[in-house]
Design an enzyme around this catalytic site. Structure first.
Site, PDB file in Angstrom:
ATOM      1  N   ASP A 156     -17.028 -44.580  17.819  1.00 59.04           N
ATOM      2  CA  ASP A 156     -18.108 -44.400  18.794  1.00 59.04           C
ATOM      3  C   ASP A 156     -19.430 -44.159  18.070  1.00 59.04           C
ATOM      4  O   ASP A 156     -20.481 -44.038  18.708  1.00 59.04           O
ATOM      5  CB  ASP A 156     -17.787 -43.296  19.814  1.00 59.04           C
ATOM      6  CG  ASP A 156     -17.531 -41.959  19.173  1.00 59.04           C
ATOM      7  OD1 ASP A 156     -17.572 -41.851  17.932  1.00 59.04           O
ATOM      8  OD2 ASP A 156     -17.280 -40.981  19.926  1.00 59.04           O
ATOM      9  N   SER A 157     -19.389 -44.159  16.724  1.00 57.54           N
ATOM     10  CA  SER A 157     -20.626 -44.169  15.939  1.00 57.54           C
ATOM     11  C   SER A 157     -21.402 -45.460  16.214  1.00 57.54           C
ATOM     12  O   SER A 157     -22.566 -45.572  15.823  1.00 57.54           O
ATOM     13  CB  SER A 157     -20.325 -44.037  14.442  1.00 57.54           C
ATOM     14  OG  SER A 157     -19.319 -44.949  14.045  1.00 57.54           O
ATOM     15  N   GLU A 165     -10.996 -37.133  19.999  1.00 56.54           N
ATOM     16  CA  GLU A 165     -11.495 -35.936  19.324  1.00 56.54           C
ATOM     17  C   GLU A 165     -10.967 -34.682  20.006  1.00 56.54           C
ATOM     18  O   GLU A 165     -11.090 -34.540  21.230  1.00 56.54           O
ATOM     19  CB  GLU A 165     -13.029 -35.915  19.344  1.00 56.54           C
ATOM     20  CG  GLU A 165     -13.665 -37.017  18.519  1.00 56.54           C
ATOM     21  CD  GLU A 165     -15.190 -36.940  18.478  1.00 56.54           C
ATOM     22  OE1 GLU A 165     -15.772 -35.956  18.994  1.00 56.54           O
ATOM     23  OE2 GLU A 165     -15.794 -37.876  17.927  1.00 56.54           O
ATOM     24  N   LYS A 221      -8.183 -43.353  19.149  1.00 61.09           N
ATOM     25  CA  LYS A 221      -8.474 -42.062  18.504  1.00 61.09           C
ATOM     26  C   LYS A 221      -9.199 -41.177  19.515  1.00 61.09           C
ATOM     27  O   LYS A 221     -10.081 -41.651  20.245  1.00 61.09           O
ATOM     28  CB  LYS A 221      -9.319 -42.281  17.255  1.00 61.09           C
ATOM     29  CG  LYS A 221      -9.773 -40.983  16.579  1.00 61.09           C
ATOM     30  CD  LYS A 221     -10.263 -41.202  15.171  1.00 61.09           C
ATOM     31  CE  LYS A 221     -11.700 -41.637  15.028  1.00 61.09           C
ATOM     32  NZ  LYS A 221     -12.717 -40.741  15.592  1.00 61.09           N
ATOM     33  N   ASP A 254     -12.073 -45.650  19.144  1.00 58.54           N
ATOM     34  CA  ASP A 254     -12.412 -44.335  19.693  1.00 58.54           C
ATOM     35  C   ASP A 254     -12.458 -44.364  21.213  1.00 58.54           C
ATOM     36  O   ASP A 254     -13.097 -45.247  21.804  1.00 58.54           O
ATOM     37  CB  ASP A 254     -13.810 -43.907  19.211  1.00 58.54           C
ATOM     38  CG  ASP A 254     -13.756 -43.101  17.936  1.00 58.54           C
ATOM     39  OD1 ASP A 254     -12.702 -42.516  17.623  1.00 58.54           O
ATOM     40  OD2 ASP A 254     -14.792 -43.075  17.232  1.00 58.54           O
ATOM     41  N   GLU A 295     -13.003 -34.298   9.713  1.00 58.65           N
ATOM     42  CA  GLU A 295     -14.400 -34.563   9.358  1.00 58.65           C
ATOM     43  C   GLU A 295     -15.095 -33.275   8.939  1.00 58.65           C
ATOM     44  O   GLU A 295     -15.037 -32.262   9.638  1.00 58.65           O
ATOM     45  CB  GLU A 295     -15.107 -35.195  10.580  1.00 58.65           C
ATOM     46  CG  GLU A 295     -16.559 -35.536  10.307  1.00 58.65           C
ATOM     47  CD  GLU A 295     -17.152 -36.514  11.330  1.00 58.65           C
ATOM     48  OE1 GLU A 295     -16.390 -37.077  12.152  1.00 58.65           O
ATOM     49  OE2 GLU A 295     -18.380 -36.694  11.292  1.00 58.65           O
TER      50      GLU A 295
HETATM   51  O1  KIV Z   1     -17.123 -42.840  15.161  1.00 52.53           O
HETATM   52  C1  KIV Z   1     -16.869 -42.836  13.947  1.00 52.53           C
HETATM   53  O2  KIV Z   1     -17.411 -43.639  13.175  1.00 52.53           O
HETATM   54  C2  KIV Z   1     -15.896 -41.857  13.451  1.00 52.53           C
HETATM   55  C3  KIV Z   1     -15.697 -41.761  11.973  1.00 52.53           C
HETATM   56  C4  KIV Z   1     -16.889 -41.505  11.193  1.00 52.53           C
HETATM   57  C5  KIV Z   1     -14.567 -40.891  11.611  1.00 52.53           C
HETATM   58  O3  KIV Z   1     -15.282 -41.200  14.216  1.00 52.53           O
END
Ligand code: KIV
Length: 272
Positions: free
Chosen positions: A52-53, A123, A121, A91, A190
């Protein structure tokens, strides 16, 4: 996996378990589009995270909170079309799983069905245990994410190192054990102290993938734009840059602009 679209041996969650038990490290990077995913897959990356980055590096938002489930599915489907070998993990974005476990399962199913990705994934730890268990019961592989969890940035207040204190470190260890017991195939940790990351890596049999968590973990993950030097403003201590793509792209664009303006491009061989 049947109906494979190639002759490569696909990386699966079992491969990652074998890498850990064989003492071999796991390399993971983010990707958000077809072209980049194809390049890093061919280069031999084990796991591609559609993080989600994307909210930050693709859309220019300050945090990961604004990206939607539909937008994540768009990025994930693009990545999947470019990948022949790597395991693709996606994510679940903020707002797509926090309300209750039914919503979490619905979101995870949409990602798997509409993008063709291999895992999701989420969180968090004990707070989302029921959601994780429900998704796993549906046969969807789940990766955990503990330590600095950027979707909770407004609760933390800063992006600084997590779990330095006794109680937060103790809770993180409990969450790691819970995620393993629930059946997660791996966990991203992280920005936590390297010593704590080493301790949890030894404690569990599932792979622990670190970002700013030292060298003793089972693998590393970074944002692809960051290792390629596309964002000079982001310079955390844990980041290693392997290329100055900002400089390279800027040089190429300047040269092209000059060629067009000087009428050097196109030449006779570059036309019909
Ligand atoms: O969203 C992302 O890029 C991440 C990683 C940096 C672990 O969750």
């Amino acid at each position: 996996m049947s109906n494979a679209k190639n002759n490569y041996t696909r990386i699966t969650t079992n491969t990652l378990a074998e890498l850990k038990s064989g003492g071999r490290k796991i390399a993971m990077l983010t990707a958000y589009d077809y072209t980049m995913a194809g390049i890093i897959d061919k280069a031999g990356i084990d796991v591609i995270l559609v993080g989600d980055s994307a909210s930050n590096v693709m859309a220019g938002h300050e945090t990961t909170l604004p990206i939607t489930l539909d937008q994540m599915i768009y990025h994930a489907a693009s990545v999947v079309r470019g990948v022949k070998r790597a395991l693709v993990v996606v994510d679940l974005p903020f707002g797509a799983y926090q309300a209750d476990s039914k919503e979490a399962l619905r979101s995870a199913i949409r990602i798997m069905k509409e993008s063709g990705a291999h895992a999701v994934k989420l969180e968090g730890g004990y707070q989302i245990q029921e959601s994780i268990e429900r998704i796993l019961q549906a046969g969807i592989p789940v990766m955990g994410h503990l330590g600095l969890t950027p979707q909770s940035i407004y609760k933390f207040g800063t992006y600084s190192v997590r779990a330095k204190e006794g109680s937060e470190a103790e809770q993180l260890i409990k969450d790691v054990e819970m995620l393993e017991k629930a059946g997660c195939f791996g966990i991203v940790v992280e920005k936590i102290p390297a010593k704590l990351a080493e301790k949890i890596t030894k404690k569990v049999t599932i792979p622990i993938i670190g970002i700013g968590a030292g060298a003793a973990v089972d693998g590393q993950v970074l944002v692809v734009n960051d290792i390629l030097g596309m964002n000079k403003e982001f310079s955390p201590r844990f980041l290693r840059r392997y290329l100055d793509l900002d400089e390279a792209i800027s040089g190429a664009v300047k040269a092209y602009t000059q060629d067009v303006k000087n009428q050097d491009f196109p030449n006779e061989n570059e036309q019909y």
